[in-house]
Scaffold this motif. Structure first.
Motif, PDB file in Angstrom:
ATOM      1  N   LEU A  39     -10.321  35.165  29.488  1.00 20.36           N
ATOM      2  CA  LEU A  39      -9.153  35.392  30.321  1.00 20.36           C
ATOM      3  C   LEU A  39      -8.184  34.208  30.251  1.00 20.36           C
ATOM      4  CD1 LEU A  39     -10.842  36.844  33.538  1.00 20.36           C
ATOM      5  CD2 LEU A  39      -9.658  38.132  31.732  1.00 20.36           C
ATOM      6  N   VAL A  40      -6.934  34.507  30.578  1.00 19.43           N
ATOM      7  CA  VAL A  40      -5.923  33.482  30.798  1.00 19.43           C
ATOM      8  C   VAL A  40      -5.821  33.273  32.301  1.00 19.43           C
ATOM      9  CG1 VAL A  40      -3.532  32.803  30.393  1.00 19.43           C
ATOM     10  CG2 VAL A  40      -4.652  34.364  28.805  1.00 19.43           C
ATOM     11  N   ASN A  41      -5.910  32.015  32.749  1.00 18.42           N
ATOM     12  CA  ASN A  41      -5.930  31.721  34.173  1.00 18.42           C
ATOM     13  C   ASN A  41      -4.764  30.809  34.539  1.00 18.42           C
ATOM     14  OD1 ASN A  41      -8.676  32.962  34.620  1.00 18.42           O
ATOM     15  ND2 ASN A  41      -9.192  31.359  33.148  1.00 18.42           N
ATOM     16  N   PHE A  42      -4.018  31.240  35.532  1.00 20.46           N
ATOM     17  CA  PHE A  42      -2.926  30.421  36.051  1.00 20.46           C
ATOM     18  C   PHE A  42      -2.869  30.622  37.558  1.00 20.46           C
ATOM     19  CE2 PHE A  42       1.547  30.181  37.467  1.00 20.46           C
ATOM     20  CZ  PHE A  42       1.775  28.843  37.206  1.00 20.46           C
ATOM     21  N   GLN A  43      -3.147  29.543  38.300  1.00 23.64           N
ATOM     22  CA  GLN A  43      -3.236  29.615  39.749  1.00 23.64           C
ATOM     23  C   GLN A  43      -4.191  30.754  40.141  1.00 23.64           C
ATOM     24  OE1 GLN A  43       0.764  29.571  41.403  1.00 23.64           O
ATOM     25  NE2 GLN A  43       1.266  27.634  40.402  1.00 23.64           N
ATOM     26  N   ARG A  70      -5.909  39.180  30.784  1.00 22.88           N
ATOM     27  CA  ARG A  70      -6.374  39.172  29.397  1.00 22.88           C
ATOM     28  C   ARG A  70      -5.334  38.594  28.447  1.00 22.88           C
ATOM     29  NH1 ARG A  70      -8.161  45.203  28.443  1.00 22.88           N
ATOM     30  NH2 ARG A  70      -6.478  45.530  29.951  1.00 22.88           N
ATOM     31  N   LYS A  71      -4.068  38.681  28.818  1.00 24.87           N
ATOM     32  CA  LYS A  71      -2.991  38.186  27.972  1.00 24.87           C
ATOM     33  C   LYS A  71      -1.924  37.521  28.838  1.00 24.87           C
ATOM     34  CE  LYS A  71      -4.287  40.397  24.036  1.00 24.87           C
ATOM     35  NZ  LYS A  71      -4.597  39.726  22.738  1.00 24.87           N
ATOM     36  N   ILE A  72      -1.204  36.585  28.237  1.00 25.87           N
ATOM     37  CA  ILE A  72       0.022  36.072  28.826  1.00 25.87           C
ATOM     38  C   ILE A  72       1.106  36.234  27.768  1.00 25.87           C
ATOM     39  CG2 ILE A  72      -0.553  33.691  28.138  1.00 25.87           C
ATOM     40  CD1 ILE A  72       1.115  32.758  30.573  1.00 25.87           C
ATOM     41  N   ILE A  73       2.233  36.824  28.160  1.00 23.40           N
ATOM     42  CA  ILE A  73       3.332  37.081  27.236  1.00 23.40           C
ATOM     43  C   ILE A  73       4.524  36.242  27.682  1.00 23.40           C
ATOM     44  CG2 ILE A  73       4.821  38.813  26.173  1.00 23.40           C
ATOM     45  CD1 ILE A  73       2.740  40.924  27.005  1.00 23.40           C
ATOM     46  N   PHE A  74       4.956  35.331  26.837  1.00 25.71           N
ATOM     47  CA  PHE A  74       6.084  34.471  27.152  1.00 25.71           C
ATOM     48  C   PHE A  74       7.390  35.142  26.717  1.00 25.71           C
ATOM     49  CE2 PHE A  74       2.646  31.330  27.027  1.00 25.71           C
ATOM     50  CZ  PHE A  74       2.912  30.609  28.179  1.00 25.71           C
ATOM     51  N   CYS A  75       8.256  35.405  27.701  1.00 26.92           N
ATOM     52  CA  CYS A  75       9.588  35.991  27.457  1.00 26.92           C
ATOM     53  C   CYS A  75      10.607  35.007  28.024  1.00 26.92           C
ATOM     54  CB  CYS A  75       9.715  37.350  28.133  1.00 26.92           C
ATOM     55  SG  CYS A  75       8.338  38.477  27.846  1.00 26.92           S
ATOM     56  N   GLU A  76      10.800  33.900  27.345  1.00 23.14           N
ATOM     57  CA  GLU A  76      11.496  32.747  27.928  1.00 23.14           C
ATOM     58  C   GLU A  76      12.910  32.525  27.416  1.00 23.14           C
ATOM     59  OE1 GLU A  76       8.284  29.354  28.523  1.00 23.14           O
ATOM     60  OE2 GLU A  76       8.034  30.322  26.563  1.00 23.14           O
ATOM     61  N   GLY A  77      13.413  33.407  26.564  1.00 25.79           N
ATOM     62  CA  GLY A  77      14.737  33.148  26.014  1.00 25.79           C
ATOM     63  C   GLY A  77      14.764  31.838  25.247  1.00 25.79           C
ATOM     64  N   HIS A  78      15.852  31.092  25.388  1.00 24.02           N
ATOM     65  CA  HIS A  78      16.001  29.864  24.602  1.00 24.02           C
ATOM     66  C   HIS A  78      14.977  28.792  24.964  1.00 24.02           C
ATOM     67  CE1 HIS A  78      17.938  27.172  27.614  1.00 24.02           C
ATOM     68  NE2 HIS A  78      18.323  28.312  28.161  1.00 24.02           N
TER      69      HIS A  78
END
Length: 268
Positions: free
Chosen positions: A87-91, A96-104
């Motif tokens: 797993l991906v754990n944040f706070q 199961r996944k983290i998808i970064f949609c961060e633009g620039h």
């Protein structure tokens, strides 16, 4: 579409003979027929066009997801992201996944900063012009969009070297000059807003989507440049099919095309 030179006029004539373009091209107008606009090489009406109210869309989506209990606003810190038991754990989030949609900002992501972003800053103006009357989008390399009575948005320029995402006097001057060039004679106008943003473009002009080749629980959905409104729906569907049905990603956008650039960011 106002033709700006002989080359564009010749291109239009070629397109008129191509049946695959017929659904996009409407009436063709003679030169100097679209007062007050500068159309010395002629103009034509484009079909299947429009513009997206992106701030309105994002506000509506935020409201929708918030009401569904699917939206949280938190400040993310990359070192806080941990991996354990698949797993991906944040706070308090475990996925199961983290998808970064961060633009620039994706160009600074430690998992994806090796990708060849080619960021481009652009600036637009909102202005009022009491005597300018049109309900059509005007395009002559730069564009003019009517948003309400006597109010228009116009832009945009490209800046490849910049320090921030703030509006600049030089950008304003460029956009203002391009606006003036739309007309045969000077028009009266008042600038009411000046905005700037950074396009998350890429060197090969294709998006960045897919899984990190070392840590496959980390994914990216980015790199759509100035055409995100047109291309994101298509690639979002491909991403969903990849996640749910294990369908292959479009090869032109799959970040595996740059797999030789990667290392484990936690080893840096």
């Amino acid at each position: 579409r106002l033709l700006k030179d002989e080359k564009q006029k010749n291109n239009l004539n070629k397109r008129l003979k191509d049946s695959s373009y017929q659904r996009f091209i409407g009436e063709v107008y003679a030169p100097d027929s679209q007062e007050p606009f500068s159309d010395e090489y002629g103009s034509f009406l484009q079909h299947q066009t429009g513009f997206l109210d992106i701030p309105g869309l994002l506000a509506a989506l935020k409201k929708y997801f918030h009401e569904k209990g699917l939206y949280q606003a938190v400040k993310l810190s990359y070192p806080e992201i941990q991996f354990s038991k698949g797993l991906v754990n944040f706070q308090q989030i475990h996925a199961r996944k983290i998808i970064f949609c961060e633009g620039h900002q994706g160009a600074k992501n430690p998992w994806f900063d090796c990708l060849p972003f080619q960021l481009a800053k652009g600036e637009i103006l909102t202005l009022k012009s009491p005597r300018l009357k049109t309900d059509k989008i005007i395009n002559r390399a730069n564009w003019l969009i009517p948003t309400s009575d006597n109010t228009f948005r116009t832009g945009a320029n490209n800046q490849w070297q910049f320090n921030d995402d703030m509006p600049t006097s030089s950008g304003r001057q460029t956009v203002e000059n391009n606006f003036r060039n739309l007309f045969r004679q000077p028009v009266d106008y008042e600038i009411t807003a000046h905005q700037a943003g950074i396009r998350p473009a890429t060197r090969d002009k294709q998006p960045f989507i897919g899984s990190h080749p070392v840590e496959n629980k980390v994914m990216i959905f980015n790199g759509f440049g100035a055409r995100g409104s047109m291309t994101i729906p298509y690639y979002a569907k491909r991403m969903v099919e990849y996640l749910i049905n294990q369908m292959p990603l479009p090869t032109e956008a799959d970040i595996n095309r740059y797999s030789d650039r990667y290392s484990d960011p936690m080893s840096k």
